[in-house]
Enzyme design. Structure first.
Site, PDB file in Angstrom:
ATOM      1  N   ILE A  50       5.385 -29.925 -26.847  1.00 36.65           N
ATOM      2  CA  ILE A  50       4.492 -29.662 -25.725  1.00 36.65           C
ATOM      3  C   ILE A  50       5.142 -28.532 -24.939  1.00 36.65           C
ATOM      4  O   ILE A  50       6.331 -28.588 -24.624  1.00 36.65           O
ATOM      5  CB  ILE A  50       4.286 -30.933 -24.854  1.00 36.65           C
ATOM      6  CG1 ILE A  50       3.358 -30.641 -23.661  1.00 36.65           C
ATOM      7  CG2 ILE A  50       5.594 -31.525 -24.386  1.00 36.65           C
ATOM      8  CD1 ILE A  50       3.001 -31.891 -22.853  1.00 36.65           C
ATOM      9  N   SER A  51       4.392 -27.477 -24.670  1.00 33.20           N
ATOM     10  CA  SER A  51       4.956 -26.296 -24.028  1.00 33.20           C
ATOM     11  C   SER A  51       5.426 -26.598 -22.612  1.00 33.20           C
ATOM     12  O   SER A  51       4.932 -27.516 -21.952  1.00 33.20           O
ATOM     13  CB  SER A  51       3.922 -25.165 -23.984  1.00 33.20           C
ATOM     14  OG  SER A  51       3.585 -24.742 -25.279  1.00 33.20           O
ATOM     15  N   GLN A  52       6.376 -25.781 -22.148  1.00 34.00           N
ATOM     16  CA  GLN A  52       6.864 -25.941 -20.782  1.00 34.00           C
ATOM     17  C   GLN A  52       5.715 -25.686 -19.802  1.00 34.00           C
ATOM     18  O   GLN A  52       4.821 -24.879 -20.079  1.00 34.00           O
ATOM     19  CB  GLN A  52       8.019 -24.990 -20.521  1.00 34.00           C
ATOM     20  CG  GLN A  52       7.661 -23.521 -20.608  1.00 34.00           C
ATOM     21  CD  GLN A  52       8.877 -22.631 -20.683  1.00 34.00           C
ATOM     22  OE1 GLN A  52       9.428 -22.424 -21.756  1.00 34.00           O
ATOM     23  NE2 GLN A  52       9.291 -22.096 -19.563  1.00 34.00           N
TER      24      GLN A  52
END
Length: 204
Positions: free
Chosen positions: A51-53
């Site tokens: 999950i992207s920052q």
């Protein structure tokens, strides 16, 4: 998270900030990682994906310049978090995930938080979603050597595509505007994403 990780790093669009504030990121990560959900890290979600920052989710969303009327194609559903943010800013979101387990989990999480304008498909994202085209916006959440031609073909005239483009270990966000049938490309910030896998990207 919004004040510290986004506003201080330059995210200014009030609609994007509100969407991030209203989307519970902790519900999109494993329970063991929930204490890290509000920190500015990419987190593992299984099957070699992340999950992207929060900052990158917000920046890519901001670059799309959504008004609430658009139909958006997202390539790389992952946890479903980016799709949930987009759902608060667009009319309809069609999101494609190549890993069935992740697609099923994302669909369940989106239903749990009451998101009703996102459609999840399990397929090869590099070929897009032809039967739903054209799309006003396209967002690719994995890095590839170039923008896959089918995604440009499915982008509506006047539409905008955002994608990390470059080598496997380092990309830059490309912003592609479709003007008179031609792609006008500008570059934004540097980034590192998981690989986009498929016919028009890094082969599996």
């Amino acid at each position: 998270m919004v004040a510290v990780q986004l506003v201080k790093r330059g995210i200014a669009d009030p609609l994007v900030l509100d969407a991030m504030r209203r989307t519970p990121r902790h519900l999109f990560v494993d329970e063991a990682l929930r204490d890290k959900a509000c920190e500015n890290y990419a987190l593992p979600i299984g099957d070699g994906q992340t999950i992207s920052q929060p900052f990158m989710v917000a920046r890519m969303t901001e670059l799309l310049r959504l008004t609430g009327r658009e139909k958006v194609l997202e390539i790389g559903t992952g946890s479903g978090y980016q799709a949930a943010v987009l759902a608060r800013l667009a009319a309809r979101v069609c999101t494609v995930e190549r890993i069935p387990k992740l697609a099923a989990r994302a669909r369940m999480t989106l239903e749990t938080i009451g998101v009703s304008n996102v459609w999840v498909r399990t397929a090869n994202g590099t070929v897009g979603w032809p039967d739903e085209a054209p799309f006003d916006r396209v967002l690719v959440t994995a890095g590839g050597p170039a923008v896959p031609p089918p995604l440009l073909e499915q982008l509506a005239e006047g539409g905008r595509l955002v994608m990390p483009v470059g080598p496997e270990d380092s990309q830059r966000l490309q912003v592609v505007d479709k003007v008179a049938g031609q792609a006008r490309v500008t570059e934004d910030s540097g980034c590192v994403f998981v690989k986009l896998i498929g016919k028009y990207a890094w082969e599996a």
